[in-house]
Design an enzyme around this catalytic site. Sequence first.
Site, PDB file in Angstrom:
ATOM      1  N   LYS A 198      22.741  53.099 -11.122  1.00 41.98           N
ATOM      2  CA  LYS A 198      21.898  52.778 -10.048  1.00 41.98           C
ATOM      3  C   LYS A 198      20.509  52.554 -10.235  1.00 41.98           C
ATOM      4  CE  LYS A 198      25.280  52.888  -6.604  1.00 41.98           C
ATOM      5  NZ  LYS A 198      25.686  51.710  -5.969  1.00 41.98           N
TER       6      LYS A 198
ATOM      7  N   LYS B 176      35.474  44.780  -2.898  1.00 43.28           N
ATOM      8  CA  LYS B 176      35.807  46.006  -2.210  1.00 43.28           C
ATOM      9  C   LYS B 176      36.707  45.546  -1.017  1.00 43.28           C
ATOM     10  CE  LYS B 176      31.734  48.271  -3.329  1.00 43.28           C
ATOM     11  NZ  LYS B 176      30.473  48.987  -3.098  1.00 43.28           N
TER      12      LYS B 176
HETATM   13  O1  OSB Z   1      26.954  49.679  -4.200  1.00 45.97           O
HETATM   14  O2  OSB Z   1      28.716  49.485  -5.315  1.00 45.97           O
HETATM   15  C1  OSB Z   1      27.995  50.105  -4.528  1.00 45.97           C
HETATM   16  C2  OSB Z   1      29.299  53.526  -3.548  1.00 45.97           C
HETATM   17  C3  OSB Z   1      29.408  53.541  -1.960  1.00 45.97           C
HETATM   18  C4  OSB Z   1      28.488  52.499  -1.588  1.00 45.97           C
HETATM   19  C5  OSB Z   1      28.071  51.310  -2.135  1.00 45.97           C
HETATM   20  C6  OSB Z   1      28.406  51.420  -3.593  1.00 45.97           C
HETATM   21  C7  OSB Z   1      28.990  52.440  -4.083  1.00 45.97           C
HETATM   22  C8  OSB Z   1      29.261  52.524  -5.612  1.00 45.97           C
HETATM   23  C9  OSB Z   1      30.409  53.065  -6.055  1.00 45.97           C
HETATM   24  O3  OSB Z   1      28.362  52.238  -6.451  1.00 45.97           O
HETATM   25  C10 OSB Z   1      30.751  54.464  -6.462  1.00 45.97           C
HETATM   26  C11 OSB Z   1      32.233  54.531  -6.795  1.00 45.97           C
HETATM   27  O4  OSB Z   1      32.930  54.566  -5.687  1.00 45.97           O
HETATM   28  O5  OSB Z   1      32.499  54.800  -7.664  1.00 45.97           O
HETATM   29 MG    MG Z   2      27.314  47.623  -5.294  1.00 42.87          MG
END
Ligand code: OSB
Ligand code: MG
Length: 368
Positions: A163, A262
């Site tokens: 991130k 997703k």
């Molecule tokens: O932005 O991809 C995203 C998790 C929750 C909400 C948004 C995101 C994420 C992740 C994935 O980055 C985390 C995971 O479940 O492996």
């Molecule tokens: Mg994302």
Amino acid sequence: MNISSIQLYLIKMPLKSPFITHLGVVGEREGIIVEIIDHDGICGYGEGVAFSSPWYTEETVETSFHMLNDFLIPLLQNQPIQHPKEATMLFQSIRRNNMAKSALETALWDLYSKQNQASLSKMLGGKKERIPSGVVVATNSVTKALSQIEHYLEEGYQRFKIKIHPGQDVSLLAEIRRYYPDIPLMADANSSYTIKDIEQLKSLDQFNLLMIEQPLGHDDLIEHGILQKEIMTPICLDESIVTFDDARKAIDYGCCKVINVKVGRVGGLYEAKRIHDYCFEKDIEVWCGGMIEFGISRAHNIALASLPGFSIPGDISASNRFWEEDIILPEVTVENGWVNVPSGIGIGFEINPKRLKETMVSKRKYVF
Ligand code: OSB
Ligand code: MG
């Protein structure tokens, strides 16, 4: 589909360690488990993946519950269906609320696969027997990021997503690349930049990232298209893609080079498969994103990711990435960087009744 009843379970579980982005901290996860039972006693499971607060999309656990309770389940009660696709059509009378729709739609797919004695993977057209596993590192400390990468590398993960946001980008990525010059690395910005940051985003090209996920506005396509022409790193869209048409426009107008699908964000497996099929046809890279989910949603993701177009590792990690103990049996495991696609009927995992009971906050039943 011969539905006899639906049961919603609200569950709550602490994460093993907090998931930190510039948008906030997730330390505990609530979710809705949907159980649909038919007149022969066959059970299908789905999971509502909205968070407790609307930081990622506008939905929450409570809005999902409201949609399921007051609109979506009544629609199914009033209109018997033969196939999960019909639920997608039925739910079109309700605007958005994709995660609530997906919670129910994915349970219908599990039930339908079990009624037809097939694995969900096969039912969707899946071809793969195992899928490559990627993991997300979400922390505000460079030291922690490095030690987590070390740990996940040892566990065999094949792709690392970190991130980033303005103020935690170049320095963080430079440190990671100093120690790990060659790992398959990507960055997810969760909409933390604007088009004015174009020079800063150009400077990330030096890190040889697989892609940068959602740098600009959560609902933007156009400026991502402008940015993509200025940077070398492929842009992957996440938040901006909530329908098949969003994906089609993003691809046809060059707004990105990669799509993160997703299931919850796009309203279910049928829409997710349509997006996959379009990407496959247009030779656009596509992968399955994560939602810090429990095992039911993880199982649906595994089935989806077994489709032929999912060629690169997604955010499908092991149950133990987030949880001390997941709500499914067996748990999802990663072996040498791979997750096996189960061959049993439906999602191929059972609910863990002990764990469901331990984590349950409330439940509600609907008789058909
Ligand atoms: O932005 O991809 C995203 C998790 C929750 C909400 C948004 C995101 C994420 C992740 C994935 O980055 C985390 C995971 O479940 O492996
Ligand atoms: Mg994302």
